[in-house]
Design a protein around this motif. Structure first.
Motif, PDB file in Angstrom:
ATOM      1  N   PHE A   1       1.166  -1.503   0.173  1.00  0.00           N
ATOM      2  CA  PHE A   1      -0.040  -0.150  -0.252  1.00  0.00           C
ATOM      3  C   PHE A   1       0.872   1.134   0.251  1.00  0.00           C
ATOM      4  CE2 PHE A   1      -3.525  -2.782   1.643  1.00  0.00           C
ATOM      5  CZ  PHE A   1      -4.243  -2.563   1.054  1.00  0.00           C
ATOM      6  N   GLY A   2       0.600   2.256  -1.200  1.00  0.00           N
ATOM      7  CA  GLY A   2       1.229   3.881  -1.074  1.00  0.00           C
ATOM      8  C   GLY A   2       1.059   4.845  -0.114  1.00  0.00           C
ATOM      9  N   GLN A   3       1.709   5.161   0.409  1.00  0.00           N
ATOM     10  CA  GLN A   3       1.478   6.489   1.388  1.00  0.00           C
ATOM     11  C   GLN A   3       0.060   5.917   2.075  1.00  0.00           C
ATOM     12  OE1 GLN A   3       0.251   9.548  -1.841  1.00  0.00           O
ATOM     13  NE2 GLN A   3       1.555   7.769  -3.018  1.00  0.00           N
ATOM     14  N   VAL A   4       0.294   4.909   2.846  1.00  0.00           N
ATOM     15  CA  VAL A   4      -1.173   4.634   3.856  1.00  0.00           C
ATOM     16  C   VAL A   4      -1.373   5.377   4.548  1.00  0.00           C
ATOM     17  CG1 VAL A   4       0.317   2.616   4.964  1.00  0.00           C
ATOM     18  CG2 VAL A   4      -1.641   2.314   4.904  1.00  0.00           C
ATOM     19  N   GLY A   5      -0.301   5.654   6.070  1.00  0.00           N
ATOM     20  CA  GLY A   5      -0.688   6.912   7.054  1.00  0.00           C
ATOM     21  C   GLY A   5      -1.793   8.319   6.483  1.00  0.00           C
ATOM     22  N   ALA A   6      -0.669   8.457   5.637  1.00  0.00           N
ATOM     23  CA  ALA A   6      -1.367   9.754   4.818  1.00  0.00           C
ATOM     24  C   ALA A   6      -2.605   9.376   4.564  1.00  0.00           C
ATOM     25  CB  ALA A   6      -0.436   9.937   4.246  1.00  0.00           C
ATOM     26  N   ARG A   7      -2.659   8.467   3.941  1.00  0.00           N
ATOM     27  CA  ARG A   7      -4.366   8.395   3.296  1.00  0.00           C
ATOM     28  C   ARG A   7      -5.466   7.779   4.580  1.00  0.00           C
ATOM     29  NH1 ARG A   7      -4.490   8.439  -2.235  1.00  0.00           N
ATOM     30  NH2 ARG A   7      -3.019   8.386  -3.686  1.00  0.00           N
ATOM     31  N   ILE A   8      -4.719   7.224   5.036  1.00  0.00           N
ATOM     32  CA  ILE A   8      -6.008   6.928   6.308  1.00  0.00           C
ATOM     33  C   ILE A   8      -6.167   7.786   6.875  1.00  0.00           C
ATOM     34  CG2 ILE A   8      -6.320   5.508   8.257  1.00  0.00           C
ATOM     35  CD1 ILE A   8      -4.648   3.584   6.684  1.00  0.00           C
ATOM     36  N   LEU A   9      -5.259   9.014   7.890  1.00  0.00           N
ATOM     37  CA  LEU A   9      -5.515  10.170   7.959  1.00  0.00           C
ATOM     38  C   LEU A   9      -6.524  10.948   7.076  1.00  0.00           C
ATOM     39  CD1 LEU A   9      -5.179  11.123  10.269  1.00  0.00           C
ATOM     40  CD2 LEU A   9      -2.985  12.435   9.313  1.00  0.00           C
ATOM     41  N   TYR A  10      -6.452  11.155   6.327  1.00  0.00           N
ATOM     42  CA  TYR A  10      -7.612  11.944   5.325  1.00  0.00           C
ATOM     43  C   TYR A  10      -8.961  11.200   5.601  1.00  0.00           C
ATOM     44  CZ  TYR A  10      -4.450  15.189   2.235  1.00  0.00           C
ATOM     45  OH  TYR A  10      -3.467  16.029   2.094  1.00  0.00           O
ATOM     46  N   GLY A  11      -8.851   9.960   5.535  1.00  0.00           N
ATOM     47  CA  GLY A  11     -10.557   8.686   5.829  1.00  0.00           C
ATOM     48  C   GLY A  11     -10.840   9.454   7.236  1.00  0.00           C
ATOM     49  N   MET A  12      -9.810   9.900   8.294  1.00  0.00           N
ATOM     50  CA  MET A  12     -10.379   9.737   9.076  1.00  0.00           C
ATOM     51  C   MET A  12     -11.162  11.149   9.288  1.00  0.00           C
ATOM     52  SD  MET A  12      -7.153   8.104  11.335  1.00  0.00           S
ATOM     53  CE  MET A  12      -7.783   8.338  12.815  1.00  0.00           C
ATOM     54  N   ALA A  13     -10.508  11.917   8.914  1.00  0.00           N
ATOM     55  CA  ALA A  13     -11.204  13.702   8.373  1.00  0.00           C
ATOM     56  C   ALA A  13     -12.083  13.620   8.047  1.00  0.00           C
ATOM     57  CB  ALA A  13      -9.461  14.262   8.401  1.00  0.00           C
ATOM     58  N   GLY A  14     -12.389  12.595   6.919  1.00  0.00           N
ATOM     59  CA  GLY A  14     -13.748  12.712   5.679  1.00  0.00           C
ATOM     60  C   GLY A  14     -13.213  13.639   4.964  1.00  0.00           C
ATOM     61  N   HIS A  15     -11.595  13.579   4.664  1.00  0.00           N
ATOM     62  CA  HIS A  15     -11.759  14.450   3.250  1.00  0.00           C
ATOM     63  C   HIS A  15     -10.916  13.105   2.377  1.00  0.00           C
ATOM     64  CE1 HIS A  15     -12.204  17.969   4.763  1.00  0.00           C
ATOM     65  NE2 HIS A  15     -11.367  17.634   6.399  1.00  0.00           N
ATOM     66  N   LEU A  16     -10.789  13.936   0.853  1.00  0.00           N
ATOM     67  CA  LEU A  16     -10.427  13.400   0.184  1.00  0.00           C
ATOM     68  C   LEU A  16      -8.806  13.827  -0.599  1.00  0.00           C
ATOM     69  CD1 LEU A  16     -13.081  13.520  -3.361  1.00  0.00           C
ATOM     70  CD2 LEU A  16     -12.699  11.330  -1.578  1.00  0.00           C
ATOM     71  N   PRO A  17      -7.648  12.582  -0.106  1.00  0.00           N
ATOM     72  CA  PRO A  17      -6.175  13.031  -0.079  1.00  0.00           C
ATOM     73  C   PRO A  17      -6.515  14.054  -1.304  1.00  0.00           C
ATOM     74  CG  PRO A  17      -6.842  10.864  -0.428  1.00  0.00           C
ATOM     75  CD  PRO A  17      -8.345  10.810  -0.452  1.00  0.00           C
ATOM     76  N   ALA A  18      -5.095  15.042  -0.456  1.00  0.00           N
ATOM     77  CA  ALA A  18      -5.046  15.544  -2.002  1.00  0.00           C
ATOM     78  C   ALA A  18      -4.164  14.595  -3.232  1.00  0.00           C
ATOM     79  CB  ALA A  18      -3.734  16.391  -2.168  1.00  0.00           C
ATOM     80  N   PRO A  19      -3.965  15.190  -4.372  1.00  0.00           N
ATOM     81  CA  PRO A  19      -3.786  14.439  -6.096  1.00  0.00           C
ATOM     82  C   PRO A  19      -2.794  14.549  -6.105  1.00  0.00           C
ATOM     83  CG  PRO A  19      -4.138  16.439  -6.220  1.00  0.00           C
ATOM     84  CD  PRO A  19      -4.909  16.745  -5.206  1.00  0.00           C
ATOM     85  N   GLY A  20      -1.890  13.306  -6.348  1.00  0.00           N
ATOM     86  CA  GLY A  20      -0.635  12.936  -6.710  1.00  0.00           C
ATOM     87  C   GLY A  20       0.262  12.289  -5.501  1.00  0.00           C
ATOM     88  N   ASP A  21       1.301  12.790  -5.636  1.00  0.00           N
ATOM     89  CA  ASP A  21       2.506  11.681  -4.400  1.00  0.00           C
ATOM     90  C   ASP A  21       1.946  12.622  -3.231  1.00  0.00           C
ATOM     91  OD1 ASP A  21       3.630  11.124  -2.693  1.00  0.00           O
ATOM     92  OD2 ASP A  21       5.542  10.493  -4.199  1.00  0.00           O
ATOM     93  N   LEU A  22       1.238  11.752  -2.208  1.00  0.00           N
ATOM     94  CA  LEU A  22       1.501  12.743  -0.992  1.00  0.00           C
ATOM     95  C   LEU A  22       2.306  13.347  -0.259  1.00  0.00           C
ATOM     96  CD1 LEU A  22      -1.356  10.848   0.672  1.00  0.00           C
ATOM     97  CD2 LEU A  22      -1.357  13.071  -0.926  1.00  0.00           C
ATOM     98  N   TYR A  23       3.547  12.112  -0.672  1.00  0.00           N
ATOM     99  CA  TYR A  23       5.309  13.080   0.248  1.00  0.00           C
ATOM    100  C   TYR A  23       6.126  13.985  -0.921  1.00  0.00           C
ATOM    101  CZ  TYR A  23       3.647   9.428   3.294  1.00  0.00           C
ATOM    102  OH  TYR A  23       2.852   8.544   4.398  1.00  0.00           O
ATOM    103  N   GLN A  24       5.082  14.120  -1.847  1.00  0.00           N
ATOM    104  CA  GLN A  24       6.563  15.107  -2.941  1.00  0.00           C
ATOM    105  C   GLN A  24       6.488  16.682  -2.833  1.00  0.00           C
ATOM    106  OE1 GLN A  24       8.891  12.938  -4.313  1.00  0.00           O
ATOM    107  NE2 GLN A  24       8.928  14.516  -5.077  1.00  0.00           N
ATOM    108  N   MET A  25       7.169  16.996  -2.210  1.00  0.00           N
ATOM    109  CA  MET A  25       7.119  18.619  -2.196  1.00  0.00           C
ATOM    110  C   MET A  25       8.025  19.598  -2.216  1.00  0.00           C
ATOM    111  SD  MET A  25       5.778  17.942   2.180  1.00  0.00           S
ATOM    112  CE  MET A  25       6.733  19.310   2.729  1.00  0.00           C
ATOM    113  N   HIS A  26       7.431  20.731  -2.980  1.00  0.00           N
ATOM    114  CA  HIS A  26       8.790  21.871  -3.904  1.00  0.00           C
ATOM    115  C   HIS A  26       9.183  22.340  -2.617  1.00  0.00           C
ATOM    116  CE1 HIS A  26       9.731  25.390  -5.871  1.00  0.00           C
ATOM    117  NE2 HIS A  26       9.528  26.077  -4.991  1.00  0.00           N
ATOM    118  N   GLY A  27      10.731  22.083  -3.291  1.00  0.00           N
ATOM    119  CA  GLY A  27      12.077  22.710  -2.114  1.00  0.00           C
ATOM    120  C   GLY A  27      12.376  21.482  -1.616  1.00  0.00           C
ATOM    121  N   TYR A  28      11.862  20.118  -1.434  1.00  0.00           N
ATOM    122  CA  TYR A  28      12.178  19.322  -0.554  1.00  0.00           C
ATOM    123  C   TYR A  28      12.015  18.095  -1.980  1.00  0.00           C
ATOM    124  CZ  TYR A  28      11.967  21.748   3.424  1.00  0.00           C
ATOM    125  OH  TYR A  28      12.187  22.265   4.759  1.00  0.00           O
TER     126      TYR A  28
END
Length: 436
Positions: A284-311
């Motif tokens: 499962f990819g990005q499992v903890g972050a995706r589950i946290l979105y589900g717990m909060a009642g939101h859809l995950p942000a599109p794309g790679d949840l760990y890929q960030m500008h500047g990093y």
């Protein structure tokens, strides 16, 4: 650490040099090993009589416990030596544990255990070598044991191998860890006693079903052509247990156990065969972050949840820091363990945390609330569901926390099962990657 506490301390990335916990369920199953144990019991009884250590004959029940304990100690030492595990076997001599009734402890691990161990370690007998921990207040009270010269000689004489040893059915597969005392450096978390509920009975029934299935599975391992060093393991070690945390059955719940969790990644991928086919790992990819979105009642942000500008070159570091933010109960003020090296020297933890929060505005109020254990419970429930669904389809699957190993021909159907289970439990879409 104490043996009872250590029960839940294993992971799929164990230190190869770590001493291993005593398995009190091991027993001699062949004429050769039964002969070794029987001779040892007779010699111990004679030694006690000659030395005046016992005046009266033991009651039948006490003698049975004595015999079971000698059998378990010697059998586990023989197994440890035959499999060629590094290090020794650690045990506890703590009266606080051994004298208390517990659902986690086997009958041989009783208050008479230290006395029997000392007898086996007598130089005149030589069955056990033991390194008794120093009595430092608050420190770990583990004693490490190894087979002594007499036991090794008897094993050579009897040409003993692992098929001469077996295990009694284990007692508890549903394990509950108590809350760790953060003010006590030596506190390893320990185990919590509990009364069964319909939920724990269901968890146990599910594990029994899975364990029986895996015990009969066609699993083979060929280390030929694999670069060393090779991990020592017993391919019959397939029993799983679920370990819940924070003294709650809605926290944690990951499955531990099974020889495949001890293997290095390249060993699993290149040496392991399931039903005669190469084993393939699906994660499962990005499992903890995706589950946290589900717990909060939101859809995950599109794309790679760990890929960030500047990093962009520091994805692994972002992943680990974000995971720590999900588990933490207060705002991070330093880099989590082993993550500083994953960033530039000029990066500050406060800046990294702020960048993650900016990347995830829909859930930035969910960080630093200690929700990680609850998210892990959802993850573990997904994996149990995946295993049971694959079993129903006749597909053998071996779990590794947020991943499974399956035969190479079953990748497509397994991926479909995993995505369905993830959506059902997390209430958001998951991602699955295939590693070959």
């Amino acid at each position: 650490m104490d043996q009872i506490a250590s029960l839940a301390a294993t992971s799929d990335h164990e230190d190869d040099e770590r001493d291993r916990p005593f398995n009190a369920y091991r027993f001699a199953s062949s004429d050769a090993t039964k002969g070794i144990v029987g001779e040892a019991i007779r010699l111990l009884l004679n030694y006690e009589q000659r030395s005046g250590l016992t005046r009266n004959k033991r009651r039948a029940a006490d003698q049975e416990t004595f015999d079971l304990t000698v059998d378990a100690i010697l059998s586990d030492l023989m197994h440890h030596h035959l499999v060629d595990y590094p290090g020794g076997i650690y045990v506890t001599r703590s009266n606080r544990w051994l004298g208390t009734k517990s659902r986690y402890r086997a009958r041989p691990y009783s208050k008479v255990f230290p006395r029997i161990l000392d007898l086996l370690a007598k130089p005149e007998l030589g069955y056990v070598r033991q390194d008794i921990a120093a009595p430092i207040p608050g420190a770990s009270k583990s004693t490490v044991i190894l087979p002594g010269p007499t036991l090794l000689a008897r094993m050579d004489d009897g040409d003993v191998d692992t098929d001469d040893l077996d295990e009694h059915p284990h007692s508890e597969t549903v394990v509950l860890k108590r809350v760790k005392d953060t003010d006590n450096y030596w506190d390893e978390g320990g185990l919590e006693e509990y009364a069964d509920t319909p939920a724990t009975e269901r968890y146990r029934a599910e594990l029994d079903e899975i364990n029986q299935w895996l015990a009969a599975a066609d699993l083979r391992y060929d280390p030929l052509h694999l670069p060393g060093p090779h991990t020592a393991f017993d391919i019959r070690d397939r029993r799983l247990r679920r370990i819940f945390t924070q003294a709650r059955f809605t926290s944690g719940g990951r499955m531990f156990g099974g020889f495949w969790q001890q293997l290095r990644k390249h060993e699993r991928r290149q040496g392991l065969k399931i039903a005669g086919e190469k084993a393939v790992e699906l994660d499962f990819g990005q499992v903890g972050a995706r589950i946290l979105y589900g717990m909060a009642g939101h859809l995950p942000a599109p794309g790679d949840l760990y890929q960030m500008h500047g990093y962009n070159q520091h994805r692994d570091g972002i992943k680990k820091v974000m995971s720590a933010m999900i588990f933490a109960e207060r705002r991070l003020d330093r880099f989590p363990k082993d993550t500083r090296k994953l960033f530039r020297k000029t990066d500050r933890i406060s800046e990294v945390v702020e960048a993650i929060e900016a990347k995830h505005p829909l859930i930035n109020d969910q960080f630093h609330k200690g929700l990680g254990h609850g998210a892990q419970f959802i993850e573990s429930s997904i994996l149990v569901d995946v295993l049971l669904s694959l079993r129903a389809k006749g597909i053998v699957a071996l779990p590794i926390h947020d991943a499974v190993l399956v035969p190479s021909s079953k990748v497509s159907v397994t991926k479909e099962v995993m995505l369905t289970a993830f959506n059902a439990h997390a209430h958001v879409q998951g991602t699955v990657t295939v590693e070959v």
